[in-house]
Design a protein around this motif. Structure first.
Motif, mmCIF file in Angstrom:
data_model
loop_
_atom_site.group_PDB
_atom_site.id
_atom_site.type_symbol
_atom_site.label_atom_id
_atom_site.label_comp_id
_atom_site.label_asym_id
_atom_site.label_seq_id
_atom_site.Cartn_x
_atom_site.Cartn_y
_atom_site.Cartn_z
ATOM 1 N N ASP A 105 0.828 -1.217 0.000
ATOM 2 C CA ASP A 105 0.000 0.000 0.000
ATOM 3 C C ASP A 105 0.863 1.270 0.000
ATOM 4 O OD1 ASP A 105 -2.548 -1.017 -0.245
ATOM 5 O OD2 ASP A 105 -2.896 -1.160 1.910
ATOM 6 N N ALA A 132 -6.113 7.093 11.228
ATOM 7 C CA ALA A 132 -5.090 6.363 11.996
ATOM 8 C C ALA A 132 -5.301 4.860 11.877
ATOM 9 C CB ALA A 132 -5.134 6.801 13.462
ATOM 10 N N GLY A 134 -5.185 1.253 9.146
ATOM 11 C CA GLY A 134 -4.125 0.599 8.382
ATOM 12 C C GLY A 134 -3.683 1.429 7.183
ATOM 13 N N ALA A 135 -4.642 2.076 6.519
ATOM 14 C CA ALA A 135 -4.301 2.872 5.330
ATOM 15 C C ALA A 135 -3.440 4.066 5.734
ATOM 16 C CB ALA A 135 -5.576 3.342 4.641
ATOM 17 N N ASN A 154 -6.632 12.540 13.863
ATOM 18 C CA ASN A 154 -7.647 11.488 13.835
ATOM 19 C C ASN A 154 -8.773 11.814 14.803
ATOM 20 O OD1 ASN A 154 -8.504 8.886 12.877
ATOM 21 N ND2 ASN A 154 -8.072 8.081 14.920
ATOM 22 N N ARG A 155 -9.964 11.283 14.470
ATOM 23 C CA ARG A 155 -11.111 11.491 15.361
ATOM 24 C C ARG A 155 -10.758 11.050 16.787
ATOM 25 N NH1 ARG A 155 -16.427 7.971 14.283
ATOM 26 N NH2 ARG A 155 -14.820 6.351 14.340
ATOM 27 N N SER A 156 -10.212 9.823 16.912
ATOM 28 C CA SER A 156 -9.812 9.345 18.244
ATOM 29 C C SER A 156 -8.335 9.667 18.431
ATOM 30 C CB SER A 156 -10.000 7.831 18.355
ATOM 31 O OG SER A 156 -11.179 7.436 17.717
ATOM 32 N N ALA A 192 -7.075 9.633 4.746
ATOM 33 C CA ALA A 192 -6.944 8.175 4.898
ATOM 34 C C ALA A 192 -7.981 7.681 5.898
ATOM 35 C CB ALA A 192 -5.531 7.816 5.348
ATOM 36 N N SER A 194 -12.193 6.608 6.415
ATOM 37 C CA SER A 194 -13.190 5.997 5.524
ATOM 38 C C SER A 194 -14.314 6.981 5.203
ATOM 39 C CB SER A 194 -13.725 4.717 6.160
ATOM 40 O OG SER A 194 -13.977 4.912 7.530
ATOM 41 N N MET A 197 -16.448 7.627 1.535
ATOM 42 C CA MET A 197 -16.754 6.387 0.799
ATOM 43 C C MET A 197 -18.254 6.307 0.553
ATOM 44 S SD MET A 197 -14.672 3.385 2.725
ATOM 45 C CE MET A 197 -15.626 2.024 2.115
ATOM 46 N N VAL A 220 -9.986 7.314 -0.875
ATOM 47 C CA VAL A 220 -11.268 6.739 -1.297
ATOM 48 C C VAL A 220 -11.320 6.686 -2.830
ATOM 49 C CG1 VAL A 220 -13.758 7.211 -1.353
ATOM 50 C CG2 VAL A 220 -12.471 7.544 0.778
ATOM 51 N N TYR A 221 -11.857 5.608 -3.393
ATOM 52 C CA TYR A 221 -12.023 5.555 -4.853
ATOM 53 C C TYR A 221 -13.425 5.135 -5.284
ATOM 54 C CZ TYR A 221 -10.786 0.705 -3.940
ATOM 55 O OH TYR A 221 -10.748 -0.567 -3.432
ATOM 56 N N MET A 245 -3.711 4.498 -6.499
ATOM 57 C CA MET A 245 -3.004 3.748 -5.443
ATOM 58 C C MET A 245 -3.386 2.280 -5.516
ATOM 59 S SD MET A 245 -3.203 4.462 -1.362
ATOM 60 C CE MET A 245 -2.791 3.197 -0.147
HETATM 61 P P1 NAP Z 1 -9.813 1.649 9.191
HETATM 62 O O1 NAP Z 1 -8.629 0.924 9.718
HETATM 63 O O2 NAP Z 1 -11.191 1.182 9.509
HETATM 64 O O3 NAP Z 1 -9.683 3.201 9.680
HETATM 65 C C1 NAP Z 1 -10.738 4.083 9.454
HETATM 66 C C2 NAP Z 1 -10.303 5.511 9.811
HETATM 67 O O4 NAP Z 1 -11.395 6.389 9.516
HETATM 68 C C3 NAP Z 1 -9.977 5.704 11.296
HETATM 69 O O5 NAP Z 1 -8.940 6.670 11.409
HETATM 70 C C4 NAP Z 1 -11.298 6.264 11.853
HETATM 71 O O6 NAP Z 1 -11.138 7.070 12.985
HETATM 72 C C5 NAP Z 1 -11.742 7.120 10.684
HETATM 73 N N1 NAP Z 1 -13.194 7.341 10.740
HETATM 74 C C6 NAP Z 1 -14.164 6.416 10.497
HETATM 75 N N2 NAP Z 1 -15.379 6.994 10.680
HETATM 76 C C7 NAP Z 1 -15.158 8.280 11.048
HETATM 77 C C8 NAP Z 1 -16.011 9.387 11.378
HETATM 78 N N3 NAP Z 1 -17.358 9.265 11.352
HETATM 79 N N4 NAP Z 1 -15.442 10.569 11.691
HETATM 80 C C9 NAP Z 1 -14.091 10.707 11.718
HETATM 81 N N5 NAP Z 1 -13.220 9.706 11.408
HETATM 82 C C10 NAP Z 1 -13.759 8.518 11.087
HETATM 83 O O7 NAP Z 1 -9.767 1.756 7.614
HETATM 84 P P2 NAP Z 1 -8.479 1.690 6.634
HETATM 85 O O8 NAP Z 1 -8.258 0.287 6.232
HETATM 86 O O9 NAP Z 1 -7.373 2.457 7.250
HETATM 87 O O10 NAP Z 1 -9.050 2.445 5.329
HETATM 88 C C11 NAP Z 1 -9.318 3.842 5.353
HETATM 89 C C12 NAP Z 1 -9.774 4.295 3.951
HETATM 90 O O11 NAP Z 1 -8.717 4.109 3.014
HETATM 91 C C13 NAP Z 1 -10.968 3.530 3.391
HETATM 92 O O12 NAP Z 1 -11.795 4.456 2.702
HETATM 93 C C14 NAP Z 1 -10.356 2.555 2.411
HETATM 94 O O13 NAP Z 1 -11.233 2.183 1.365
HETATM 95 C C15 NAP Z 1 -9.218 3.418 1.871
HETATM 96 N N6 NAP Z 1 -8.111 2.620 1.305
HETATM 97 C C16 NAP Z 1 -7.781 2.847 0.010
HETATM 98 C C17 NAP Z 1 -6.723 2.149 -0.558
HETATM 99 C C18 NAP Z 1 -6.373 2.417 -1.982
HETATM 100 O O14 NAP Z 1 -5.652 1.602 -2.572
HETATM 101 N N7 NAP Z 1 -6.814 3.512 -2.556
HETATM 102 C C19 NAP Z 1 -6.010 1.221 0.215
HETATM 103 C C20 NAP Z 1 -6.366 1.008 1.545
HETATM 104 C C21 NAP Z 1 -7.429 1.717 2.073
HETATM 105 P P3 NAP Z 1 -11.136 6.404 14.468
HETATM 106 O O15 NAP Z 1 -9.753 5.851 14.685
HETATM 107 O O16 NAP Z 1 -11.446 7.565 15.350
HETATM 108 O O17 NAP Z 1 -12.198 5.335 14.472
#
Ligand code: NAP
Length: 283
Positions: A105, A132, A134-135, A154-156, A192, A194, A197, A220-221, A245
């Motif tokens: 990634d 914060a 994995g992405a 980050n929110r948290s 980074a 969600s 989306m 987001v895509y 990406m």
């Molecule tokens: P994840 O581990 O679930 O993390 C989600 C993040 O979003 C956390 O920082 C979370 O904050 C925040 N969030 C969720 N709801 C929120 C809200 N209502 N208000 C504020 N912050 C909020 O997800 P991830 O795997 O890191 O993926 C994140 C995004 O990247 C996704 O949209 C995914 O599709 C995209 N992505 C894209 C690629 C690509 O190749 N383009 C690759 C990987 C991921 P908290 O910590 O406070 O919960």
């Protein structure tokens, strides 16, 4: 198990939405290679045994997607440097009898920036990364590797501090209330989270304070144009979506399993864009 044609798969649960088969099958055909790329829907309970017997099942390797990336990190026999830094595995392959786990990634994020904003490394000194998960970890790793100063919001806040503490080249963790002044000094803003989306609330962010000339990158895509990117474009910022990406992160895995380094072409992008449009709403 004797191998007839090279096989790879994407392991996830659910896996029906994965666009990895579309990418890898396109490259198999474009390069005139014999090989298959399959979907393997594997539950969390079954995943450890499935991954440990991947070779015996006839696979050279594969991609690991939600929700198995951290489990794969614990199971593989060796990590590449990116997986070790990020703490998650999205690509696996064999070295002899040993299963190796990598994370592509960070590579995909940086490779897409290289392609769409050439010379960005000279221009981007400070970046603000929102999220914060994995992405976000992958993005932070990629930016630190290129010498960029990273502020994480980050929110948290506790999760942002946890990510910051994880990296030895510490990114700085900040509360959401500090975002406006951070944006005023940022050359790159990355979403980074969600948010934005399909099916999720939009990222509610006022770009008025963002530094002139800053690049805005949304991971987001689906959809291809988020409210964040639309607003960035309207304000004259370069706006980069997450599809590039996704395409670039697939390159190293294909090269390992099938022996040819594939190219991210505009034809491939159009193919995936069309799939996203026809299945709009599916992540
Ligand atoms: P994840 O581990 O679930 O993390 C989600 C993040 O979003 C956390 O920082 C979370 O904050 C925040 N969030 C969720 N709801 C929120 C809200 N209502 N208000 C504020 N912050 C909020 O997800 P991830 O795997 O890191 O993926 C994140 C995004 O990247 C996704 O949209 C995914 O599709 C995209 N992505 C894209 C690629 C690509 O190749 N383009 C690759 C990987 C991921 P908290 O910590 O406070 O919960």
């Amino acid at each position: 198990m004797s191998e007839t044609v090279p096989r790879a798969c994407v392991m996830g649960y659910p896996v029906a939405h994965s666009r990895s088969p579309l990418l890898h099958r396109y490259w198999l055909k474009a390069n005139g290679l014999a090989g298959t790329y399959e979907k393997a829907e594997v539950t969390a309970e079954d995943f450890p045994a499935f991954l440990q017997t991947l070779g015996a099942r006839g696979y050279r390797g594969g991609n690991v997607t939600v929700p198995h990336k951290e489990a794969a990190f614990r199971i593989v026999g060796r990590h590449d440097a990116a997986a070790a830094a990020i703490g998650a595995v999205n690509t696996v392959w064999h070295e002899g009898d040993r299963l190796v786990g990598g994370n592509t990634d960070a590579y995909g994020f940086a490779a897409h920036l290289d392609a769409s904003a050439p010379g960005w490394v000279e221009r981007v000194r400070r970046a603000v990364v929102l999220g914060a998960g994995g992405a976000a970890r992958a993005v932070v790793h990629a930016l630190l590797e290129r010498g960029v100063d990273v502020a994480l919001v980050n929110r948290s806040p506790a999760r942002a501090h946890e990510v910051a503490a994880h990296f030895s080249d510490r990114p700085r963790a900040h509360a959401r209330g500090e975002l406006a002044p951070l944006m005023a000094g940022a050359d790159l803003l990355v979403n980074a989270t969600s948010l934005g989306m399909a099916g999720r609330p939009a990222l509610d962010l006022d770009l008025e304070r963002l530094k002139a000339g800053a690049v805005v990158y949304d991971l987001v895509y689906v959809p291809l144009e988020t409210a964040l990117l639309r607003s960035a474009r309207q304000r004259g910022h370069q706006a980069i979506d997450g599809l590039g990406m996704l395409l670039h992160q697939a390159v190293p895995g294909f090269a390992r399993w099938f022996g040819v380094t594939p190219t991210v072409t505009s034809e491939l992008r159009a193919l995936v864009e069309s799939d996203i449009r026809t299945t709009a709403g599916a992540a």
